[in-house]
Design an enzyme around this catalytic site. Structure first.
Site, PDB file in Angstrom:
ATOM      1  N   TRP A 459       0.800  -1.222   0.000  1.00 23.82           N
ATOM      2  CA  TRP A 459       0.000   0.000   0.000  1.00 23.82           C
ATOM      3  C   TRP A 459       0.834   1.275   0.000  1.00 23.82           C
ATOM      4  O   TRP A 459       0.290   2.360   0.170  1.00 23.82           O
ATOM      5  CB  TRP A 459      -0.920  -0.017   1.229  1.00 23.82           C
ATOM      6  CG  TRP A 459      -1.752  -1.248   1.291  1.00 23.82           C
ATOM      7  CD1 TRP A 459      -2.969  -1.471   0.684  1.00 23.82           C
ATOM      8  CD2 TRP A 459      -1.424  -2.460   1.984  1.00 23.82           C
ATOM      9  NE1 TRP A 459      -3.404  -2.733   0.959  1.00 23.82           N
ATOM     10  CE2 TRP A 459      -2.485  -3.378   1.754  1.00 23.82           C
ATOM     11  CE3 TRP A 459      -0.347  -2.875   2.764  1.00 23.82           C
ATOM     12  CZ2 TRP A 459      -2.491  -4.662   2.272  1.00 23.82           C
ATOM     13  CZ3 TRP A 459      -0.360  -4.161   3.283  1.00 23.82           C
ATOM     14  CH2 TRP A 459      -1.419  -5.039   3.045  1.00 23.82           C
ATOM     15  N   ASP A 460       2.154   1.181  -0.149  1.00 22.68           N
ATOM     16  CA  ASP A 460       3.030   2.353  -0.061  1.00 22.68           C
ATOM     17  C   ASP A 460       2.918   3.006   1.314  1.00 22.68           C
ATOM     18  O   ASP A 460       2.900   4.228   1.445  1.00 22.68           O
ATOM     19  CB  ASP A 460       2.692   3.359  -1.161  1.00 22.68           C
ATOM     20  CG  ASP A 460       3.721   4.493  -1.255  1.00 22.68           C
ATOM     21  OD1 ASP A 460       4.856   4.299  -0.790  1.00 22.68           O
ATOM     22  OD2 ASP A 460       3.369   5.569  -1.765  1.00 22.68           O
ATOM     23  N   MET A 461       2.846   2.193   2.349  1.00 17.81           N
ATOM     24  CA  MET A 461       2.780   2.703   3.718  1.00 17.81           C
ATOM     25  C   MET A 461       4.182   2.837   4.312  1.00 17.81           C
ATOM     26  O   MET A 461       4.451   2.379   5.423  1.00 17.81           O
ATOM     27  CB  MET A 461       1.901   1.792   4.583  1.00 17.81           C
ATOM     28  CG  MET A 461       0.443   1.827   4.217  1.00 17.81           C
ATOM     29  SD  MET A 461      -0.265   3.481   4.478  1.00 17.81           S
ATOM     30  CE  MET A 461      -1.896   3.267   3.770  1.00 17.81           C
TER      31      MET A 461
END
Length: 780
Positions: A459-461
């Site tokens: 999630w591109d966290m």
């Protein structure tokens, strides 16, 4: 004529609602829109037939709509408005003589009487009254007070920074964004006035990339301020007057393949061994968007030739793949123990063959490489030999580091390996270190501990914020050296910075499955006891300006894949909430080390993520390339991905406001004391409306011993001051451009406390560009 036109309008509205409502019902959504649409059509037919009962049928629509709206969202004006606005306006129109007279009757004496509309009038009046009443309620507001008593009489602030100075990005190596100055207080902050304004001359250019942003926090050392600009100018100003002392242009050029064109700050260093006043005894280090680090004499802006290669360190060294524009440093490096420690940003989701995310420590005086730590090959900490390269595409750190020099540790917030949304073929090391904070030995680069905040991140966290260091006093009066780590997913982790073990509890919660066949999801994800994670979205959370775009957002909500936080990307398209914009981003939080509380700006925007098979990704050069919004190409991977905010037909968020808050929490207990809507739609709409909706933002807060929190960041162009204790807004100043940077404060020779804000706008969120540095102070 009026009644015929009205009947046609009602017919069109009814058909639109019935068709859309039928589709929504088939998707498992609310039946209201279908029922309402059919009722509109029935009202239109009765109007054509000039039947008085049309008014009574429409009164039923008003009553049912009101009951349904309150049942869904209670007394939330911002959600009641879109549900009832069109219905009430049309109800008022039906009460006019132009409609009632044709539906009435003529007396034997020839007088024309309008049709009775008492039920409709009563229903409209009640609905308007409920709407007015709802303006005095805010179901999302949380009121409360933070502790006011100092827990630590002599708190550790980090480093040796004079009270009136601001030497590093977060003021000290601890990154607290806290100043011990207290001239500006709760009872006088409303008197702040602008005292000077400086323009850098670095303005947004026609050929700039979208992510061209002013995110700089100035440094204040002695009588000088030091700033950098998006196009890599370094500037020194007189701290009292704002007059320019010197300006240096790094000439980093332009490259359309850069994803970012920004500079968050410069780094300052004083050589204790150098003779006072000698050349380069005090230095400013400037990171550039073409992957250089330049040492400048703080006194005059001249390049320091004794550092690295005639004053310039070339950061692309050791990279197996080095496409121009794909790698650079946007954040100021950390300086401690005679070392300058730097990471780098890579272009998200352009390619699988990008530069390494290696962290490197250089001798701060000579520029000689001392150690390197690569999350893809963490055991290789000795400087690479000629011909060796770092791990391609390993997780990187683009944000700001914190340092505890006494403990001998530097704390690195890490991202994940691109492609961000595809987890296939990640190595064991990548799985261990991505989306984490890692503590590295300041002298050797060896990792001492790692704490991961997202498992198998799809999630591109990445961890976006500088970790904040302070000492926390526990209930038994023992003192624990702590680290506070804000995250995009909304959790605030409070850890023992010696070991990475939690001070506030961390639990593993079940996470959704359903990844594409080639990939997988982690069965659980961590959550901190101190968390600003949002509630799971439901259909009634969908929003719009009118009932029509709200209905469309409801339809789209059901068409996307969504199983709550950590729903994996999909070919169908998934809702990612919080989105990769983050609940918290690089602005981090501000911490009062005396009261041991924090102040932050949680933001809530849902994103969407849709995987695209490689065969369907347009060829290069057709206007599509990797970016934070739109199509991310992921060259070399089996899928590209379309991503961006979850917006409705009118290009506003599909989820209901508030989208942004100010919030305060007690770091000793993990309790959130308050959350208040932050910011207005003043600069989001064609009209400068002052409505306090609670808007998104990006940037950071700063707090002072005077009990004030300062924050710009929101997408309306204001700098605001808040009471740290309860979050109440005390003062605001209109900015000439977007304020997406973090304010700072300092004292000048005559004792006055200044607050400085850089206003230059942010390309990704579309705030007004500019080039302003503005100082405020109390009247003499």
């Amino acid at each position: 004529m009026a009644i015929k036109i009205t009947a046609v309008i009602f017919t069109l509205i009814g058909l639109a609602l019935a068709i859309g409502g039928g589709q929504l019902l088939m998707l498992g959504g609310s039946a209201y829109y279908l029922i309402c649409g059919l009722a509109f059509v029935l009202t239109a037919i009765l109007l054509f037939l000039r039947k008085r009962v049309a008014l009574h049928v429409y009164a039923g629509i008003v009553v049912v709509s009101l009951i349904w709206a309150i049942w869904e969202v209670g007394l939330d004006w911002w959600q009641l408005g879109p549900r009832g606005g069109v219905v009430i306006v049309l109800g008022i129109w039906l009460l006019t003589p132009w409609i009632r007279r044709p539906l009435g009757f003529q007396s034997p004496s020839g007088i024309r009487y309008g049709a009775s509309a008492v039920p409709l009038a009563i229903s409209v009046v009640i609905s308007v009254a409920v709407a007015i009443l709802s303006m005095f309620f805010d179901p999302y507001d949380q009121s409360g007070d933070l502790p006011t008593q100092a827990v630590a009489a002599a708190p550790a602030l980090g480093g040796n920074v004079p009270n009136g100075d601001w030497h590093q990005y977060g003021r000290t190596p601890f990154g607290q964004r806290y100043s011990p100055l207290d001239q500006i207080k709760v009872d006088n902050v409303a008197n702040l006035k602008e005292v000077w304004r400086y323009q850098t001359g670095d303005v947004k250019r026609p050929d700039d990339v979208g992510e061209t942003t002013y995110q700089v926090t100035p440094l204040k050392i002695g009588d000088s301020l030091y700033v950098c600009t998006p196009h890599n100018l370094a500037i020194a100003l007189d701290a009292t007057t704002g007059k320019e002392k010197w300006k240096f242009d790094a000439n980093s050029g332009m490259n359309p393949d850069r994803q970012h064109q920004t500079c968050r700050g410069v780094s300052y260093y004083k050589d204790q061994a150098a003779a006072p006043g000698s050349a380069c005894a005090e230095r400013v280090y400037l990171p550039t968007s073409d992957a250089r680090l330049i040492a400048l004499d703080a006194a005059n802006g001249q390049v320091c030739p004794s550092f690295a290669d005639k004053g310039t360190l070339h950061l692309e060294a050791g990279m197996k793949f080095d496409p121009a524009g794909y790698y650079y440093s946007t954040s100021p490096p950390a300086i401690a123990g005679n070392k300058i420690i730097i990471g780098g940003a890579v272009n998200d989701n352009y390619s699988t063959q990008e530069q390494s995310g290696v962290i490197r420590a250089y001798d701060v005086n000579t520029g000689q490489l001392v150690w390197n730590w690569d999350s893809g090959n963490p055991s290789q900490i000795q400087p690479l030999q000629p011909g060796q390269t770092y791990t391609t595409n390993s997780p990187n750190s683009w944000s700001v580091f914190s340092v505890d020099e006494d403990m001998g540790l530097v704390y690195i917030p890490l991202g994940n390996q691109v492609p961000d949304q595809l987890g296939m073929n990640r190595s064991e090391n990548v799985e261990k270190y991505s989306s984490s904070i890692v503590a590295l030995d300041l002298n050797t680069g060896a990792d001492k501990w790692v704490r991961q905040f997202v498992h198998h991140d799809l999630w591109d966290m990445d961890v976006p914020a500088q970790p904040v260091l302070l000492n926390i006093t526990k209930p038994d009066n023992s003192v624990v050296p702590a680290l506070v780590g804000p995250t995009k997913q909304g959790d605030i982790y409070v850890l023992d910075r010696r070991t990475g073990e939690p001070i506030l509890p961390i639990t593993e919660e079940p996470a959704p499955g359903g990844a594409i066949p080639e990939d997988r999801t982690a069965p659980t994800q961590p959550t901190s006891a101190l968390s600003f994670k949002p509630d799971r979205l439901k259909e009634h959370d969908m929003w719009g300006v009118t009932m029509f775009d709200q209905m469309v957002c409801r339809i789209w909500f059901h068409q996307y894949k969504y199983d709550g936080r950590y729903t994996p990307p999909s070919l169908q398209g998934s809702i990612i909430y919080p989105g990769n914009f983050g609940t918290f981003n690089w602005g981090s939080v501000a911490v009062d080390p005396e009261r041991q509380v924090m102040f932050g700006m949680p933001t809530y925007l849902a994103f969407t993520s849709k995987l695209v098979p490689r065969a369907d990704v347009p060829a290069k050069g057709q206007g599509e390339k990797g970016s934070e919004q739109g199509l991310n190409r992921n060259d070399g991977a089996p899928y590209g991905v379309y991503m961006g905010p979850f917006l409705g037909p009118l290009n506003i968020p599909c989820q209901a406001p508030p989208w942004g808050y100010v919030a305060g929490a007690d770091l000793r207990t993990g309790k959130v004391a308050y959350k208040h809507r932050n910011g207005t739609v003043h600069d989001m709409t064609p009209l400068p409306l002052p409505f306090k909706v609670g808007v998104p933002g990006i940037g950071g807060p700063m707090i002072t011993k005077g009990g004030i929190a300062f924050l710009g960041a929101a997408v309306d162009n204001y700098l605001r001051a808040y009471d740290l204790t309860n979050g109440e807004e005390l003062w605001e100043a209109r900015l000439p451009a977007g304020g997406q940077s973090t304010p700072m404060t300092y004292a000048v020779e005559d004792g006055r406390q200044f607050v400085v804000m850089v206003a230059g706008g942010h390309g990704s969120i579309g705030t007004k560009p500019g080039d302003y540095v503005i100082a405020y102070a109390l009247p003499r």
